[in-house]
Motif scaffolding. Structure first.
Motif, PDB file in Angstrom:
ATOM      1  N   UNK A   8      13.070 -14.848  67.337  1.00  0.00           N
ATOM      2  CA  UNK A   8      13.654 -13.573  67.710  1.00  0.00           C
ATOM      3  C   UNK A   8      15.157 -13.543  67.891  1.00  0.00           C
ATOM      4  N   UNK A   9      15.842 -14.638  67.695  1.00  0.00           N
ATOM      5  CA  UNK A   9      17.291 -14.609  67.834  1.00  0.00           C
ATOM      6  C   UNK A   9      17.943 -13.885  66.673  1.00  0.00           C
ATOM      7  N   UNK A  10      19.274 -13.754  66.757  1.00  0.00           N
ATOM      8  CA  UNK A  10      19.998 -13.110  65.673  1.00  0.00           C
ATOM      9  C   UNK A  10      21.364 -12.636  66.107  1.00  0.00           C
ATOM     10  N   UNK A  11      21.946 -11.807  65.259  1.00  0.00           N
ATOM     11  CA  UNK A  11      23.273 -11.239  65.504  1.00  0.00           C
ATOM     12  C   UNK A  11      23.104  -9.789  65.945  1.00  0.00           C
ATOM     13  N   UNK A  12      23.773  -9.430  67.015  1.00  0.00           N
ATOM     14  CA  UNK A  12      23.686  -8.068  67.520  1.00  0.00           C
ATOM     15  C   UNK A  12      25.049  -7.647  68.043  1.00  0.00           C
ATOM     16  N   UNK A  13      25.320  -6.362  67.980  1.00  0.00           N
ATOM     17  CA  UNK A  13      26.593  -5.856  68.484  1.00  0.00           C
ATOM     18  C   UNK A  13      26.562  -5.741  70.006  1.00  0.00           C
ATOM     19  N   UNK A  14      27.719  -5.783  70.644  1.00  0.00           N
ATOM     20  CA  UNK A  14      27.758  -5.576  72.102  1.00  0.00           C
ATOM     21  C   UNK A  14      27.079  -4.264  72.481  1.00  0.00           C
TER      22      UNK A  14
END
Length: 114
Positions: A8-14
C-alpha cells in the motif's frame, strides 16, 4: 513459519491519504504495529494495536493516522490522512507473537511530495 507482508505504499501529495495493509500468518500475535524509518533517522513507532484492540500512537500522527484490524484476515491497516512531507519514510509492519518474538515485514516506501 511466520510471514509478515506489507502493501500500500506509494507517492502522494501533501494533504493526501494512503492506506497501508499488513497481513501476518503463521502464529498468534499479541500485538501488531507500524514503525517508520526516514533517511538518517532511527526507526520509530507510529501506531500499535494489541490483540485486545487497545491502540496507541506517536504524537506526530495523532488525529491523522488510524490503525485498525481485521481479525478474520489477521491483517492490520494504517489509514494515513492529511499526509505531510515529514511522513516520508519506509514503513514497517511489526508483529509480536505469543512467544514474544518480533517479526518484521520487508517495508513499504511512503513518499509525500508535490
Amino acid at each position: 513459519q511466520v510471514q509478515v507482508v506489507e502493501s500500500g505504499g506509494g507517492l502522494v501529495q501533501p494533504g493526501g491519504s494512503l492506506r497501508l495493509s499488513c497481513a501476518a500468518s503463521g502464529s498468534i500475535f499479541n500485538a501488531m504495529a507500524w514503525y517508520r524509518q526516514a533517511p538518517g533517522k532511527q526507526r520509530e513507532l507510529v501506531a500499535r494495536m494489541t490483540r485486545g484492540g487497545m491502540t496507541d500512537y506517536t504524537d506526530a500522527v495523532k488525529g491523522r493516522f488510524t490503525i485498525s484490524k481485521d481479525n478474520a484476515k489477521n491483517t492490520v491497516y494504517l489509514q494515513m490522512n492529511s499526509l505531510k512531507p515529514e511522513d516520508t519514510a519506509v514503513y514497517y509492519c511489526n508483529a509480536v507473537s505469543i512467544l514474544g518474538v518480533n517479526h518484521w515485514g520487508q517495508g513499504t516506501q511512503v513518499t509525500v511530495s508535490s
